[in-house]
Design an enzyme around this catalytic site. Structure first.
Site, PDB file in Angstrom:
ATOM      1  N   GLU A   1      38.633  32.382  28.084  1.00 34.18           N
ATOM      2  CA  GLU A   1      39.025  33.792  28.181  1.00 34.18           C
ATOM      3  C   GLU A   1      39.443  34.332  26.820  1.00 34.18           C
ATOM      4  O   GLU A   1      39.515  35.536  26.628  1.00 34.18           O
ATOM      5  CB  GLU A   1      40.203  33.946  29.148  1.00 34.18           C
ATOM      6  CG  GLU A   1      39.910  33.429  30.540  1.00 34.18           C
ATOM      7  CD  GLU A   1      41.024  33.724  31.522  1.00 34.18           C
ATOM      8  OE1 GLU A   1      40.876  34.646  32.310  1.00 34.18           O
ATOM      9  OE2 GLU A   1      42.055  33.017  31.481  1.00 34.18           O
TER      10      GLU A   1
ATOM     11  N   ARG B   1      43.091  27.392  39.951  1.00 35.43           N
ATOM     12  CA  ARG B   1      43.558  27.777  38.622  1.00 35.43           C
ATOM     13  C   ARG B   1      45.079  27.759  38.662  1.00 35.43           C
ATOM     14  O   ARG B   1      45.679  28.295  39.600  1.00 35.43           O
ATOM     15  CB  ARG B   1      43.082  29.179  38.283  1.00 35.43           C
ATOM     16  CG  ARG B   1      43.770  29.684  37.034  1.00 35.43           C
ATOM     17  CD  ARG B   1      43.288  31.016  36.615  1.00 35.43           C
ATOM     18  NE  ARG B   1      43.799  32.088  37.446  1.00 35.43           N
ATOM     19  CZ  ARG B   1      43.404  33.346  37.306  1.00 35.43           C
ATOM     20  NH1 ARG B   1      42.474  33.643  36.415  1.00 35.43           N
ATOM     21  NH2 ARG B   1      43.904  34.284  38.060  1.00 35.43           N
TER      22      ARG B   1
ATOM     23  N   ARG C   1      42.978  31.808  42.800  1.00 34.56           N
ATOM     24  CA  ARG C   1      44.066  32.391  41.996  1.00 34.56           C
ATOM     25  C   ARG C   1      45.414  32.034  42.629  1.00 34.56           C
ATOM     26  O   ARG C   1      45.886  32.723  43.528  1.00 34.56           O
ATOM     27  CB  ARG C   1      43.904  33.908  41.930  1.00 34.56           C
ATOM     28  CG  ARG C   1      42.707  34.398  41.123  1.00 34.56           C
ATOM     29  CD  ARG C   1      42.660  35.917  41.124  1.00 34.56           C
ATOM     30  NE  ARG C   1      41.841  36.455  40.065  1.00 34.56           N
ATOM     31  CZ  ARG C   1      40.619  36.979  40.250  1.00 34.56           C
ATOM     32  NH1 ARG C   1      40.090  36.993  41.442  1.00 34.56           N
ATOM     33  NH2 ARG C   1      39.950  37.473  39.234  1.00 34.56           N
TER      34      ARG C   1
ATOM     35  N   ASN D   1      36.577  38.784  32.695  1.00 33.12           N
ATOM     36  CA  ASN D   1      37.476  39.953  32.723  1.00 33.12           C
ATOM     37  C   ASN D   1      38.353  39.943  31.481  1.00 33.12           C
ATOM     38  O   ASN D   1      38.496  40.941  30.783  1.00 33.12           O
ATOM     39  CB  ASN D   1      38.389  39.940  33.955  1.00 33.12           C
ATOM     40  CG  ASN D   1      37.612  39.840  35.243  1.00 33.12           C
ATOM     41  OD1 ASN D   1      36.433  40.156  35.278  1.00 33.12           O
ATOM     42  ND2 ASN D   1      38.264  39.400  36.301  1.00 33.12           N
ATOM     43  N   ASP D   2      38.955  38.798  31.229  1.00 32.05           N
ATOM     44  CA  ASP D   2      39.823  38.716  30.057  1.00 32.05           C
ATOM     45  C   ASP D   2      39.025  38.553  28.768  1.00 32.05           C
ATOM     46  O   ASP D   2      39.368  39.137  27.747  1.00 32.05           O
ATOM     47  CB  ASP D   2      40.823  37.567  30.214  1.00 32.05           C
ATOM     48  CG  ASP D   2      42.012  38.011  31.053  1.00 32.05           C
ATOM     49  OD1 ASP D   2      42.516  39.126  30.811  1.00 32.05           O
ATOM     50  OD2 ASP D   2      42.430  37.261  31.955  1.00 32.05           O
TER      51      ASP D   2
ATOM     52  N   HIS E   1      47.622  44.718  41.139  1.00 34.49           N
ATOM     53  CA  HIS E   1      47.676  43.707  42.194  1.00 34.49           C
ATOM     54  C   HIS E   1      47.192  44.241  43.527  1.00 34.49           C
ATOM     55  O   HIS E   1      46.504  43.556  44.270  1.00 34.49           O
ATOM     56  CB  HIS E   1      49.104  43.184  42.323  1.00 34.49           C
ATOM     57  CG  HIS E   1      49.617  42.668  41.037  1.00 34.49           C
ATOM     58  ND1 HIS E   1      50.949  42.594  40.740  1.00 34.49           N
ATOM     59  CD2 HIS E   1      48.969  42.223  39.956  1.00 34.49           C
ATOM     60  CE1 HIS E   1      51.091  42.122  39.529  1.00 34.49           C
ATOM     61  NE2 HIS E   1      49.896  41.891  39.032  1.00 34.49           N
TER      62      HIS E   1
ATOM     63  N   ARG F   1      42.306  45.920  29.927  1.00 28.34           N
ATOM     64  CA  ARG F   1      41.570  46.047  31.190  1.00 28.34           C
ATOM     65  C   ARG F   1      42.320  46.856  32.228  1.00 28.34           C
ATOM     66  O   ARG F   1      41.738  47.310  33.208  1.00 28.34           O
ATOM     67  CB  ARG F   1      41.214  44.660  31.752  1.00 28.34           C
ATOM     68  CG  ARG F   1      42.418  43.839  32.113  1.00 28.34           C
ATOM     69  CD  ARG F   1      42.062  42.400  32.402  1.00 28.34           C
ATOM     70  NE  ARG F   1      41.936  42.132  33.828  1.00 28.34           N
ATOM     71  CZ  ARG F   1      41.908  40.920  34.360  1.00 28.34           C
ATOM     72  NH1 ARG F   1      41.989  39.849  33.572  1.00 28.34           N
ATOM     73  NH2 ARG F   1      41.796  40.750  35.640  1.00 28.34           N
TER      74      ARG F   1
ATOM     75  N   CYS G   1      33.427  33.134  36.350  1.00 32.05           N
ATOM     76  CA  CYS G   1      34.202  33.533  37.524  1.00 32.05           C
ATOM     77  C   CYS G   1      34.815  34.921  37.387  1.00 32.05           C
ATOM     78  O   CYS G   1      35.621  35.323  38.200  1.00 32.05           O
ATOM     79  CB  CYS G   1      35.272  32.504  37.839  1.00 32.05           C
ATOM     80  SG  CYS G   1      36.493  32.333  36.537  1.00 32.05           S
TER      81      CYS G   1
HETATM   82  C1  PEP Z   1      39.020  36.626  34.268  1.00 26.79           C
HETATM   83  O1  PEP Z   1      39.825  36.922  33.399  1.00 26.79           O
HETATM   84  O2  PEP Z   1      37.806  36.870  34.191  1.00 26.79           O
HETATM   85  C2  PEP Z   1      39.476  35.941  35.488  1.00 26.79           C
HETATM   86  C3  PEP Z   1      38.624  35.465  36.358  1.00 26.79           C
HETATM   87  O3  PEP Z   1      40.795  35.850  35.693  1.00 26.79           O
HETATM   88  P1  PEP Z   1      41.711  37.068  36.170  1.00 26.79           P
HETATM   89  O4  PEP Z   1      40.842  38.220  36.533  1.00 26.79           O
HETATM   90  O5  PEP Z   1      42.506  36.584  37.316  1.00 26.79           O
HETATM   91  O6  PEP Z   1      42.535  37.340  34.949  1.00 26.79           O
HETATM   92 MG    MG Z   2      41.772  36.031  33.430  1.00 34.41          MG
END
Ligand code: PEP
Ligand code: MG
Length: 759
Positions: free
Chosen positions: A615, A516, A480, A638-639, A373, A649, A686
């Site tokens: 995701e 989101r 977010r 990312n996910d 975070h 991750r 995103c």
């Molecule tokens: C992602 O998972 O790519 C995403 C944008 O959400 P977060 O990074 O907040 O999990």
């Molecule tokens: Mg995510």
């Protein structure tokens, strides 16, 4: 001793005062060696010992005799012991005191004829601890084979602590004399870590856990000091209790089980007793906490067992909190230099947000992960951040000059002037590039062959809203919402949620904002939300799963969103959708809330669009069923990458192991884009990929025309877009999709270079 019992003032207070007075009076006028000799003489006399010696650690690791009363003066600066050699080496190695009535008969005893120590039988040695490391050893010896009692052992530790701080602060030895002594680091060093947030800066180190100044070490009144300590401990316990009971407390952002562990430690008799003993021996409550913490660190410094390391971490945290209760302040009130580089072992997002933003130039963390975070908040605030810098805290002193290199993931401690000059010129180049990006701010993102790309930004904090104008992003592609929850000590109420969403929509004006819904669970645990402990939190009940299990929570958020967007467009999307049914269920809750508002005659958004984040890989084979139900989708790379490659991750051992610029990942992304185009469903990306020029080049070549990037990525990605010719790039990309290589990063880079794309 329990509360209310009679406290007897005793111990080395008088002695410590004598030492300090001697040092203060002699400072400057008397050579360092004479000052040290004076110190050992005072200690020997006060502890009724025939010998008192101080050993300090040289850069080589050897412990050198720096001063002695009672041993042969010729041995000073001649006798050196390797770590672990002799009893003195053992004290340093164990980082614990050793008390023996007959030292020569001990197996570790190492006889050094030059010292003339053979007639001395009784031995009491204590480590000089700093930052959990032994920087020296203090020894007293007696001729007679006597046993030192518990109080004497306690007292010598207290004296050793004061000596350690006095040496490190430069009060005892001048900096020149410390040159080769490992007490306060002073050489230039480069530490390799990981990039957590882009950017480059330099400034002065500000330690999140500030060290105590020597004048804060000694108390005038141990009785009053113990009362102060008890009061602080009581306050600490009740604030933990308050959080455990779910009401508001002072310890925001801490998971439930950790709080339980804290509660256990706060009640731990051993810890409490050690603190009381230290205060009774003449230390202030703060110095007592510091001493006990140092002893813990030193004892467990080499522990490999993750459980023990975790506990040590909890313990550190608790000690910090106790120090904060004692200080009664918050970091926001600390007097920071204007070029502060914040240095911490680890940091919660709330801690970071308490510092004045305008004074923070950078952030260095010993632990953490890029997905932590604090790192996310650092990126949002555009503060360069490097993490996972091993040994960072022990190598830095408050005020040291440091460079944060968020481009390479390195930190330079006390850099040489040429290094600093090199960084300044790199910063000038960055500044120039930023100025170039500013020039692009109002130019639409269109490729050389005329493809219009919508360039949005990711946000989550109120400060991000400033970035919207500054970067020229066309809207917010991912807001977010969990950030508001993460930086709060309690569940944000409906009114607070509504107020934030209104603020965001007002700031965005007619630019679109995609909210989101809460993405918590997994590693984002909220202390005020009860949640079960999970073995694999990333695969656990996170995001929309939690929302569906606790519909009241999700409905409250949807209500806040609908209220905030009354009369204007509202875009909402759900994270971590793994099945079409989940999306249906989530969307139904939106309908329920709309009905609720309608029945009460409340105004609704003028336009409502509901989307899903892609995701979870499962959706790739059910897009035909999902897309007709959604108004739009957004790919959370990312996910998606974490789940596709089964690589956590947040785990630095595997998080960079697989390349999203690889055929399987690119084919998956290509397929999503194609299916969305076929069904005319708007799609964006995103994840962090969208903010890196090379990766964004691959995305637009695959056909994506909507990217949402972190604020720092908007300018560089726009410059790339303006230089790209997608028709030409597409042919090259199609060939690469068929490659059997594990990564085609190099090939995509060559392709971009060949086509003169600015990546
Ligand atoms: C992602 O998972 O790519 C995403 C944008 O959400 P977060 O990074 O907040 O999990
Ligand atoms: Mg995510």
């Amino acid at each position: 001793m329990g509360k209310g019992a009679v406290v007897t003032a005793r111990g080395p207070r008088l002695l410590l005062r004598q030492i300090r007075e001697a040092l203060a009076g002699a400072h400057g006028a008397v050579p360092a060696q004479d000052r040290l000799n004076m110190v050992v003489r005072i200690i020997a006399r006060s502890m009724v010992a025939e010998v008192c010696s101080i050993y300090l650690r040289r850069a080589s690791g050897e412990l050198e005799l720096f001063a002695t009363e009672g041993l042969n003066p010729e041995a000073v600066h001649n006798t050196r012991l390797r770590p672990g050699e002799g009893l003195v080496g053992e004290v340093a190695r164990l980082a614990q005191p050793i008390s023996l009535s007959d030292a020569p008969s001990h197996p570790s005893f190492s006889y050094r004829p030059e010292t003339g120590e053979d007639p001395f039988h009784a031995f009491l040695g204590a480590p000089l601890l700093r930052g959990g490391r032994a920087i020296g050893v203090l020894v007293v010896q007696n001729r007679a084979a006597r046993r030192y009692d518990e109080e004497e052992v306690e007292d010598i530790q207290t004296i050793a602590m004061v000596l350690a701080e006095t040496v490190a602060s430069g009060e005892l030895l001048a900096q020149a004399e410390l040159r080769d002594v490992e007490v306060a680091p002073h050489r230039p060093e480069r530490l390799r870590g990981q990039k957590f947030a882009e950017g480059l800066s330099f400034g002065r180190a500000v330690l999140h856990e500030a060290p105590l100044a020597p004048e804060q070490l000694l108390s005038d009144d141990p009785v009053a000091e113990e009362a102060r300590l008890q009061q602080a401990l009581d306050e600490l316990r009740s604030s933990i209790d308050a959080l455990l009971e779910g009401s508001q407390g002072k310890l925001g952002g801490t998971p439930y089980e950790v709080l339980e562990t804290y509660r256990m430690f706060a009640d731990d008799r051993g810890w409490n007793r050690s603190l009381e003993e230290a205060v009774r021996s003449g230390l202030t409550a703060e110095a007592a906490v510091d001493r006990v913490r140092n002893e813990h660190r030193a004892r467990f410094a080499n522990a490999r067992d993750p459980y023990i390391r975790e506990r040590l971490h909890d313990f550190e945290d608790l000690a910090n909190r106790l120090l904060r209760v004692l200080a009664g302040d918050n970091p926001g009130q600390r007097d920071l230099p204007d070029d502060a580089i914040l240095v911490a072992r680890n940091l919660g997002p709330a801690d970071l947000l308490e510092y004045p933003r305008h004074k923070l130039r950078g952030l260095l963390l010993e632990e953490g992960s890029a997905a932590s975070h604090a790192a996310i908040v650092a990126r949002a605030l555009q503060i360069p951040c490097v993490g996972r810098l091993q040994g960072l805290r022990d190598r830095l002193s408050e005020g040291d000059q440091v460079i944060v290199d968020g481009e390479t993931g390195e930190a330079y401690l006390r850099p040489r002037p040429d290094m600093l000059a090199a960084v300044e010129s790199r910063m000038a180049v960055r500044e120039q590039r930023r100025a170039e990006f500013d020039q692009l701010r109002d130019i639409p993102a269109v490729t050389r062959d005329g493809q219009r790309i919508t360039l949005l930004t990711n946000a989550g904090l109120a400060v991000d809203l400033e970035n919207l104008d500054a970067t020229g992003a066309e809207g917010i592609g991912l807001f977010r919402t969990e950030f508001q929850f993460m930086v709060s000590d309690e569940l944000p109420r409906l009114t607070a949620q509504t107020a934030l969403y209104k603020l965001v929509l007002d700031a965005a004006g007619d630019r679109p904002v995609t909210f989101r819904t809460l993405d918590i669970g997994g590693d984002k645990v909220l202390p005020y939300l009860e949640n079960e402990r999970e073995e694999n939190p990333a695969l656990g009940r996170r995001a929309v799963r939690l929302g569906l299990d606790r519909p009241a929570l999700l409905r409250m958020q949807l209500r806040a969103l609908l209220t905030a967007a009354a009369g204007r467009e509202l875009r909402v999307m759900f994270p971590m959708i793994a099945t079409v049914d989940e999306f249906r269920a989530a969307r139904e809750l939106v309908d329920v809330e709309c009905d609720w508002a309608r029945r009460r005659g409340r105004p609704l958004p003028s336009l409502l669009r509901v989307g899903a984040m892609i995701e979870c890989p499962s959706l790739l084979w059910h897009l035909d069923a999902l897309l007709p139900l959604t108004d739009f989708v957004s790919v959370g790379t990312n996910d998606l990458m974490q789940y596709m490659f089964a690589a956590d991750r947040t785990n630095p051992l595997v998080s960079d192991r697989y390349d999203p610029l690889s055929p399987p990942a690119l084919r998956a992304l290509a397929e999503i884009q194609q299916k969305c185009a076929d069904s005319a469903t708007p799609v964006s990306v995103c994840g962090e990929l969208a903010g890196r020029p090379l990766e964004a080049f691959a995305l637009i070549t695959l056909g994506y025309n909507r990217l949402s990037a972190p604020a720092g990525g908007v300018g560089p990605v726009k410059r790339m877009i303006l230089s790209a010719d997608l028709n030409a790039a597409r042919r090259g990309m199609n060939v690469l999709l068929g490659s059997s290589a594990g990564s085609v990063r190099g090939e995509i880079e060559s392709l971009a270079r060949k086509l003169n794309v600015d990546v």
